[in-house]
Write an enzyme that holds these catalytic residues in place. Structure first.
Site, mmCIF file in Angstrom:
data_model
loop_
_atom_site.group_PDB
_atom_site.id
_atom_site.type_symbol
_atom_site.label_atom_id
_atom_site.label_comp_id
_atom_site.label_asym_id
_atom_site.label_seq_id
_atom_site.Cartn_x
_atom_site.Cartn_y
_atom_site.Cartn_z
ATOM 1 N N ASN A 274 0.920 -1.216 -0.034
ATOM 2 C CA ASN A 274 -0.026 0.016 -0.122
ATOM 3 C C ASN A 274 0.976 1.143 0.003
ATOM 4 O O ASN A 274 2.106 1.196 0.531
ATOM 5 C CB ASN A 274 -1.081 0.059 1.304
ATOM 6 C CG ASN A 274 -1.883 -1.249 1.443
ATOM 7 O OD1 ASN A 274 -2.334 -1.683 0.678
ATOM 8 N ND2 ASN A 274 -2.251 -1.303 2.680
ATOM 9 N N ALA B 182 4.363 -5.693 2.385
ATOM 10 C CA ALA B 182 5.679 -4.941 2.039
ATOM 11 C C ALA B 182 6.403 -4.716 3.278
ATOM 12 O O ALA B 182 7.657 -4.663 3.404
ATOM 13 C CB ALA B 182 5.160 -3.827 1.236
ATOM 14 N N ASN B 183 5.689 -4.295 4.407
ATOM 15 C CA ASN B 183 6.421 -4.017 5.661
ATOM 16 C C ASN B 183 7.234 -4.999 6.186
ATOM 17 O O ASN B 183 8.153 -4.840 6.646
ATOM 18 C CB ASN B 183 5.339 -3.222 6.774
ATOM 19 C CG ASN B 183 4.687 -1.949 6.298
ATOM 20 O OD1 ASN B 183 5.126 -1.348 5.395
ATOM 21 N ND2 ASN B 183 3.630 -1.677 7.162
ATOM 22 N N GLU C 111 -4.515 -8.962 4.359
ATOM 23 C CA GLU C 111 -4.723 -7.766 3.537
ATOM 24 C C GLU C 111 -5.185 -8.146 1.996
ATOM 25 O O GLU C 111 -4.989 -7.128 1.119
ATOM 26 C CB GLU C 111 -4.091 -6.579 3.739
ATOM 27 C CG GLU C 111 -4.233 -5.802 5.049
ATOM 28 C CD GLU C 111 -3.241 -4.505 5.088
ATOM 29 O OE1 GLU C 111 -3.492 -3.671 5.997
ATOM 30 O OE2 GLU C 111 -2.194 -4.376 4.549
ATOM 31 N N ASN D 281 -2.936 -9.604 18.386
ATOM 32 C CA ASN D 281 -3.002 -9.011 19.520
ATOM 33 C C ASN D 281 -4.162 -9.666 20.189
ATOM 34 O O ASN D 281 -4.990 -10.154 19.681
ATOM 35 C CB ASN D 281 -3.206 -7.307 19.538
ATOM 36 C CG ASN D 281 -4.300 -7.067 18.685
ATOM 37 O OD1 ASN D 281 -5.243 -7.696 18.460
ATOM 38 N ND2 ASN D 281 -4.150 -5.757 18.104
ATOM 39 N N THR E 12 2.670 3.070 13.680
ATOM 40 C CA THR E 12 2.413 2.219 12.601
ATOM 41 C C THR E 12 3.645 1.372 11.951
ATOM 42 O O THR E 12 4.534 1.714 11.922
ATOM 43 C CB THR E 12 2.131 3.367 11.277
ATOM 44 O OG1 THR E 12 1.092 3.992 11.850
ATOM 45 C CG2 THR E 12 1.480 2.421 10.033
ATOM 46 N N ASP F 8 4.197 -5.137 12.110
ATOM 47 C CA ASP F 8 4.910 -5.693 10.928
ATOM 48 C C ASP F 8 6.414 -5.835 11.316
ATOM 49 O O ASP F 8 6.943 -7.046 10.871
ATOM 50 C CB ASP F 8 4.803 -4.880 9.876
ATOM 51 C CG ASP F 8 3.364 -4.555 9.573
ATOM 52 O OD1 ASP F 8 2.598 -5.433 9.884
ATOM 53 O OD2 ASP F 8 3.038 -3.228 9.106
HETATM 54 O O1 RIB Z 1 0.685 -2.482 9.668
HETATM 55 C C1 RIB Z 1 0.591 -0.988 9.209
HETATM 56 C C2 RIB Z 1 0.059 -1.058 7.586
HETATM 57 O O2 RIB Z 1 -1.464 -1.195 7.798
HETATM 58 C C3 RIB Z 1 0.358 0.160 7.206
HETATM 59 O O3 RIB Z 1 1.553 0.384 6.411
HETATM 60 C C4 RIB Z 1 -0.948 0.340 5.925
HETATM 61 O O4 RIB Z 1 -0.574 0.203 4.815
HETATM 62 C C5 RIB Z 1 -1.926 -0.889 6.615
HETATM 63 O O5 RIB Z 1 -1.825 -2.081 5.716
#
Ligand code: RIB
Length: 302
Positions: free
Chosen positions: A13, A44-45, A141, A185, A244, A248
Site C-alpha cells: 500500500n 511489504a512492511n 490484506e 493482539n 504504524t 509488521d
Molecule cells: O501495519 C501497518 C500497515 O497497515 C500500514 O503500512 C498500512 O498500509 C496498513 O496496511
C-alpha cells in the site's frame, strides 16, 4: 550462519498519513498539523523488516497500474527484496491506507485495490518458490481464499507459516492447526478464534490449542510454544512517534530469528526490541531497524 530465506505473501500500500492533535467528531472539519506519504502495506512492511534484519526476502503480491506501484517497487528494490512475483494488475489502483496519527497512535482505513487481485492460483503457481523458503509470512490484506490456499500449500510442503491475522476475521480451526505460529493482539485473538476474552493473557494462551505469540503493545508479548510452555517478554520504554508498522516489524523479526534456529523465547525477545525501535520514527518502514541496532539495543537494555 546462513541467511534465512523468507517469502512474504501479502499487501503493498501507499500510506497517506495525516497528523493531528485532535480527531474530528462525525460531521466536523479540523485543521491537522502535517501530511506525508510513505510506502507501506502489511506485506511489504514485513518484507522490509525481514530484509533489514538480514534475511533474503521474496515478495508475492499485486500492485496497480499507476505511479504508486512504481514507488513501491523502488522501495523494495532498495532493500534488495526480490519483486519478480509482484504482479501489475491492469486498470487497477494500487492499495492505499488512509492513516491518522494522534499522540503516536494510529487509526487506519485500507482500500485494498490491486491487493485483492492476488488469487489462490497465483500462489499455487509458485510452489517452487514456497518450497525453497525457510518461512512463509502472511497477513489479512489479501483475499482470505489466498491466505487459506497459501497456508495449505506451505503445510503440504512442510514449510512453516507465520500468520499475522490483521485485520482480524474468524478462521477455521483446521487452518489454525496448520500454522507454525499465529501472532494476533488480544482483540484479534478473540475475533479469529471466537474465544472469550479472559482476565489475563496467560489464561487466553492456555485456552488456545496451538503455538501462539500474542502482542501486547507497550507490555511486550506473550507466547506459548509447541511444548505448551508459556512466557512473557516485557516491552521497552521508548519515545513513541508513530506505532504504524510496529506489528509488521515484530513479525519480520520473529520470522528471521526463528528461521535462523533461535528458540521461541529468543525470537520473541528480538521481536519486542525491534518493534520498540520501529515506533521512534514517523511512517511504517522509516523506523524499521537494522540488525546491528536491535542487537545493540538488547545489549544496552540488559
Ligand atoms: O501495519 C501497518 C500497515 O497497515 C500500514 O503500512 C498500512 O498500509 C496498513 O496496511
Amino acid at each position: 550462519m546462513a541467511q534465512a530465506k523468507i517469502t512474504v505473501i501479502g499487501s503493498l500500500n501507499i500510506d497517506m498519513v495525516t497528523e493531528t492533535d485532535v480527531i474530528p467528531e462525525q460531521g466536523e472539519t479540523l485543521i491537522g498539523s502535517a501530511f506525508s506519504s510513505f510506502t507501506g502495506g502489511k506485506g511489504a512492511n514485513q518484507a522490509v523488516a525481514c530484509a533489514r534484519l538480514g534475511a533474503v526476502v521474496t515478495m508475492i503480491g499485486c500492485v496497480g497500474e499507476d505511479a504508486m506501484a512504481q514507488q513501491l517497487r523502488e522501495a523494495l528494490d532498495a532493500e534488495n527484496i526480490d519483486t519478480t512475483y509482484v504482479k501489475t494488475v491492469p486498470y487497477k489502483s494500487t492499495g492505499i491506507a488512509a492513516i491518522t496519527v494522534t499522540e503516536g497512535d494510529n487509526r487506519i482505513i485500507v482500500i485494498p485495490g490491486a491487493n485483492h487481485c492476488l488469487l489462490p492460483e497465483d500462489v499455487l503457481a509458485l510452489k517452487e518458490v514456497i518450497a525453497a523458503s525457510d518461512m512463509i509470512m502472511l497477513q489479512h490484506e489479501i483475499p482470505l481464499e489466498t491466505v487459506e490456499a497459501s497456508i495449505k500449500l506451505a503445510h503440504s510442503l512442510g514449510i512453516p507459516v507465520i500468520l499475522n491475522p490483521a485485520p482480524a476475521v474468524r478462521l477455521p480451526e483446521q487452518l489454525l492447526a496448520q500454522l507454525h505460529l499465529i501472532t494476533p493482539n488480544e482483540s484479534e485473538l478473540a475475533i479469529v478464534t471466537g474465544m472469550e476474552r479472559k482476565s489475563t493473557p496467560e489464561e487466553l494462551l492456555e485456552q488456545y490449542p496451538n503455538p501462539i505469540v500474542m502482542t501486547a503493545g507497550s507490555r511486550g508479548a506473550y507466547y506459548k510454544g509447541a511444548d505448551g510452555e508459556l512466557g512473557h517478554i516485557p516491552g521497552h520504554t521508548v519515545e513513541v512517534v508513530d506505532t504504524t508498522g510496529a506489528g509488521d516489524t515484530f513479525n519480520g523479526a520473529l520470522a528471521v530469528k526463528l528461521s535462523e534456529g533461535a528458540s521461541l523465547q529468543e525470537a520473541v525477545q528480538f521481536a519486542v526490541a525491534a518493534s520498540a525501535l520501529s515506533v521512534t520514527k514517523l511512517g511504517a518502514q522509516s523506523g524499521m531497524p537494522l540488525r546491528q541496532a536491535v542487537e545493540a539495543f538488547i545489549k544496552q537494555s540488559g
